[in-house]
Structure formats: C-alpha cells, structure tokens
Write an enzyme that holds these catalytic residues in place. Structure first.
Site, PDB file in Angstrom:
ATOM      1  N   LYS A 104       0.828  -1.210   0.000  1.00 11.53           N
ATOM      2  CA  LYS A 104       0.000   0.000   0.000  1.00 11.53           C
ATOM      3  C   LYS A 104       0.862   1.259   0.000  1.00 11.53           C
ATOM      4  O   LYS A 104       0.635   2.176  -0.781  1.00 11.53           O
ATOM      5  CB  LYS A 104      -0.950   0.005   1.204  1.00 11.53           C
ATOM      6  CG  LYS A 104      -1.921   1.178   1.213  1.00 11.53           C
ATOM      7  CD  LYS A 104      -2.771   1.203   2.455  1.00 11.53           C
ATOM      8  CE  LYS A 104      -1.997   1.769   3.628  1.00 11.53           C
ATOM      9  NZ  LYS A 104      -2.840   1.960   4.836  1.00 11.53           N
TER      10      LYS A 104
ATOM     11  N   ASP B  71      -6.566   1.109   0.839  1.00 13.12           N
ATOM     12  CA  ASP B  71      -6.620   1.135   2.300  1.00 13.12           C
ATOM     13  C   ASP B  71      -8.027   0.718   2.739  1.00 13.12           C
ATOM     14  O   ASP B  71      -8.828   0.256   1.926  1.00 13.12           O
ATOM     15  CB  ASP B  71      -6.250   2.523   2.835  1.00 13.12           C
ATOM     16  CG  ASP B  71      -7.281   3.587   2.472  1.00 13.12           C
ATOM     17  OD1 ASP B  71      -8.205   3.304   1.678  1.00 13.12           O
ATOM     18  OD2 ASP B  71      -7.162   4.712   2.986  1.00 13.12           O
TER      19      ASP B  71
END
Length: 212
Positions: free
Chosen positions: A120, A138
């Site tokens: 991420k 997320d």
C-alpha cells in the site's frame, strides 16, 4: 456494475474535485515517504503536526541519520507507535543513503525492500510522488469499492487488481485519492452519508441511509 456506471461515478468525482491529492503535507518524494511511514494507525492531521516539527530540522535521509534516533523519536512522539516508526524510518534512511544515493526509488521492488514499506505504501509513493497509475487500497477504498460495487473483492489485493482493470484509464491516476476522500467523508464506515452523496443513484449498496 457496468462500465458506463463506473465512468459516470468517476466523472462526477472528478467534476467535484478536479485535482485530488493526499492530505499529508509534503514537498519531496522523501517527505512523502516519511509521512506515509508515520501515518499507519494515525490521522493525517496528527502526522502533519509531527512533520511540521521534524521537516524544518531534518527532511532528507542524511539529515535524519545525523539527527539520531533519540532526537527523531522526540520529534514524532505525539504519533502512535512512534518508537517502531522511528526505528523503521531510520533504517529506511540508511538504506536510501547506502543503496540509492539518498533518493527515493521509483520502482515497487525497491520501495517494498525498505523497512516498514508494504504494498500500500509503495503504491502511494509510486502514484503521488511519481505519477504512476497505481491503486493504494486502504480500509476506505476497500469499503467504498465493495459497498458501491465499483470493484468487489475479498481482500485488498483482489480489490486493487479489479480497480486497475475496471477504472476507466482517464481517471486511473487520481482514482485512489477520490475513493479515499469519498470513504473518509461521505461513505463512512458505520453509517454512510447517502443523502449527501453525489453518486448515490449509481451505487449498488442495498442499505442506503436516509438524510438526517
């Protein structure tokens, strides 16, 4: 959800916010990387307060190394998990200096080799600092993608892959910012604000809430 609906969703999000970006404050790729490393389980507001103290003193890998671990911890101690984050940031700074000439690399493999940098975080850096069409999934993006039907998946990697496949190419660069902001302020976790949502009529969510 079909391609026409997806296109209209992102067209509306773009019209409302033509130039979305992260809410973290940064001026260089390293400042962004450091801020993202510090942001895990912390608010962007909290991280910005800490980096406002840190960056005037040290905002390059070498400057943070010169600052030392104790001083680094003192500057970021208002952020949760600051001890671990300081250790990771310091290790990252040493790797950047020793392996990358003090510069932030612009490849996923090199970024994910840095301490504390997962998929991420790498996607955020590649997209926001280097303009690559990546999708940093997320909790907000995962929720919005599944709830609306834009890209359903059982885990973040599946949602990421479906978004990369289904988001119209013209919107791909900014899509993750729009989805994060939408999840943060409108399609919130406990009770989505459907009554003030600009894509409510295009959303597949079955349990839409009434306006307050």
């Amino acid at each position: 959800m079909n391609a026409q609906k997806r296109h209209e969703i992102f067209a509306r999000l773009q019209a409302e916010n033509p130039h979305p970006t992260t809410e973290l404050n940064w001026n260089t790729p390293f400042e962004l990387l450091a801020a993202v490393l510090l942001s895990a389980q912390a608010t962007d507001v909290g991280v910005n307060k800490a980096t406002a103290r840190l960056y005037p003193v040290a905002n390059t890998p070498q400057a943070i190394i010169d600052l030392g671990i104790d001083e680094l911890k003192a500057h970021i101690k208002t952020i949760g998990l600051y001890n671990t984050k300081a250790e990771n940031l310091m290790k990252t700074c040493h790797m950047l200096v020793n392996q990358h000439g003090g510069e932030v690399p612009n490849t996923r493999q090199a970024l994910e080799a840095l301490p504390g940098v997962g998929r991420k975080t790498a996607n955020v850096i590649l997209n926001t600092a280097f303009g690559q069409p990546t999708m940093a999934v997320d909790t907000h993006i995962f929720r919005v993608s599944n709830r609306t039907g834009i890209a359903k998946g059982k885990d973040v990697v599946e949602v990421e892959q479906k978004l990369l496949r289904h988001v119209p190419k013209g919107f791909l660069h900014d899509a993750h910012h729009w989805l994060i902001l939408h999840g943060r302020y409108t399609c919130i976790a406990r009770k989505p604000r459907c009554g003030s949502c600009i894509i409510e009529d295009l959303c597949d969510y079955k349990d839409k809430t009434e306006p307050a």
